[in-house]
Write an enzyme that holds these catalytic residues in place. Sequence first.
Site, PDB file in Angstrom:
ATOM      1  N   TYR A  64       0.814  -1.215   0.000  1.00 23.43           N
ATOM      2  CA  TYR A  64       0.000   0.000   0.000  1.00 23.43           C
ATOM      3  C   TYR A  64       0.851   1.271   0.000  1.00 23.43           C
ATOM      4  CZ  TYR A  64      -4.184  -2.818   0.733  1.00 23.43           C
ATOM      5  OH  TYR A  64      -5.208  -3.705   0.588  1.00 23.43           O
ATOM      6  N   LYS A 112       4.060 -14.622   3.874  1.00 21.71           N
ATOM      7  CA  LYS A 112       4.221 -15.383   2.627  1.00 21.71           C
ATOM      8  C   LYS A 112       5.714 -15.431   2.314  1.00 21.71           C
ATOM      9  CE  LYS A 112       2.167 -17.592  -0.702  1.00 21.71           C
ATOM     10  NZ  LYS A 112       1.388 -18.822  -0.492  1.00 21.71           N
ATOM     11  N   ASP A 116      -5.340  -6.175   5.571  1.00 19.69           N
ATOM     12  CA  ASP A 116      -6.589  -5.637   5.016  1.00 19.69           C
ATOM     13  C   ASP A 116      -7.541  -6.788   4.691  1.00 19.69           C
ATOM     14  OD1 ASP A 116      -8.420  -3.884   4.026  1.00 19.69           O
ATOM     15  OD2 ASP A 116      -7.241  -3.239   2.303  1.00 19.69           O
ATOM     16  N   ASP A 140      -1.882 -18.536   3.438  1.00 20.24           N
ATOM     17  CA  ASP A 140      -2.965 -19.342   2.855  1.00 20.24           C
ATOM     18  C   ASP A 140      -3.444 -20.388   3.854  1.00 20.24           C
ATOM     19  OD1 ASP A 140      -0.308 -19.738   2.154  1.00 20.24           O
ATOM     20  OD2 ASP A 140      -0.716 -20.804   0.308  1.00 20.24           O
TER      21      ASP A 140
END
Length: 340
Positions: A124, A171, A229, A205
């Site tokens: 972002y 991740k 988010d 995930d």
Amino acid sequence: MPHTICLIEGDGIGPEVTAAARAVLDASGAELTWLPLAAGAAAAERFGDTIPEATLEAIRTHRIALKGPVTTPVGKGFTSVNVRLRKTFNLYAAVRPVRSLRGIRTRYENVEIVVIRENTEGLYSGIEHEVVPGVIETLKVTTKAGCERIARYAFAYARSRGRKKVTVFHKANIMKRADGLFLDCARRMHEEVAPEIALEELIIDNGCMQLVRDPSRFDVLLMENYNGDMVSDLCAGLVGGLGVVPGANIGDEGAIFEAVHGSAPDIAGKDLANPLALVMSGVMMLNHLGESAAADRIKAAYDDVLAQGDPDELTRDIGGRAGTKAFTRALLERLSRGVD
Ligand code: NAD
């Protein structure tokens, strides 16, 4: 002690939910002076800027704001007002408590999660460019300083509230360097700030799968901006939706309190919006200001309204048939009656 609160009503359902939250906070016994300020799409039309200088100056001075949601154009147009505010005031920690509420029926019970999201960098950062026609790069900016301060905040938060575990979603199997840095900082801050609290690391995930399978196994969640988010809205869905999840954007020199939800243009101006998420954000603000008695009174009022479960007092998103105003009246009635 009186407090001056910067109030941004925002766009869409913003004016409806901020009016409700303001009325409820005013009835709580806290001494609040409201300073209404413009920001968002409406401010852009009126003042030529989504965040006029007067708004920035007021927040700089008073350091506390309650904010309704603002609309951000999709795929074009101005930079998100939220991203701008968070970056301008270095509000690096988004804190979003997600808990099961008595009276709101969902698939899950005993959810008691706090999502702590890095709020100023990552994907972002808003740095995008076209390398050659048809090829766009979006930069994910990850800094050691940014990762350390959010991890330090998360462990200090967990310790101060008697929490037992912080789970980092990442991740780092794919983004080995960026998310690897985030993970490395989390491990170091864990050792430095609160080694007695359990640290768990999950690839995001898998983390999302575990969340929808059994959210009650989670306590505090720590993650970078973009992941935070997504996971915030996912978590809202576990406890009854966006109408019941509050939030705070905290920095070292100020704080802006706002619900997780957006401006909900599909229901704006129809007296359908649930004001509870912003009321709860107001409760977080009162606690932040040391007004815990007033905060507890509001909490008791909404706990009572939810537990009673009268459809004429609840908005549709949580199983009722009432509008924003009727729900607000129910909260005010409990406050004037003084329920415990
Ligand atoms: P949204 O959160 O506005 O709405 C998603 C869904 O949830 C809609 O069906 C909406 O009706 C419902 N909903 C949201 N809040 C509700 C409430 N209080 N009571 C009852 N139902 C509620 O998300 P969106 O539609 O993806 O985004 C709309 C706009 O909001 C976009 O411009 C987006 O950029 C902006 N947005 C702003 C913020 C913010 O200001 N903090 C946060 C998220 C999205």
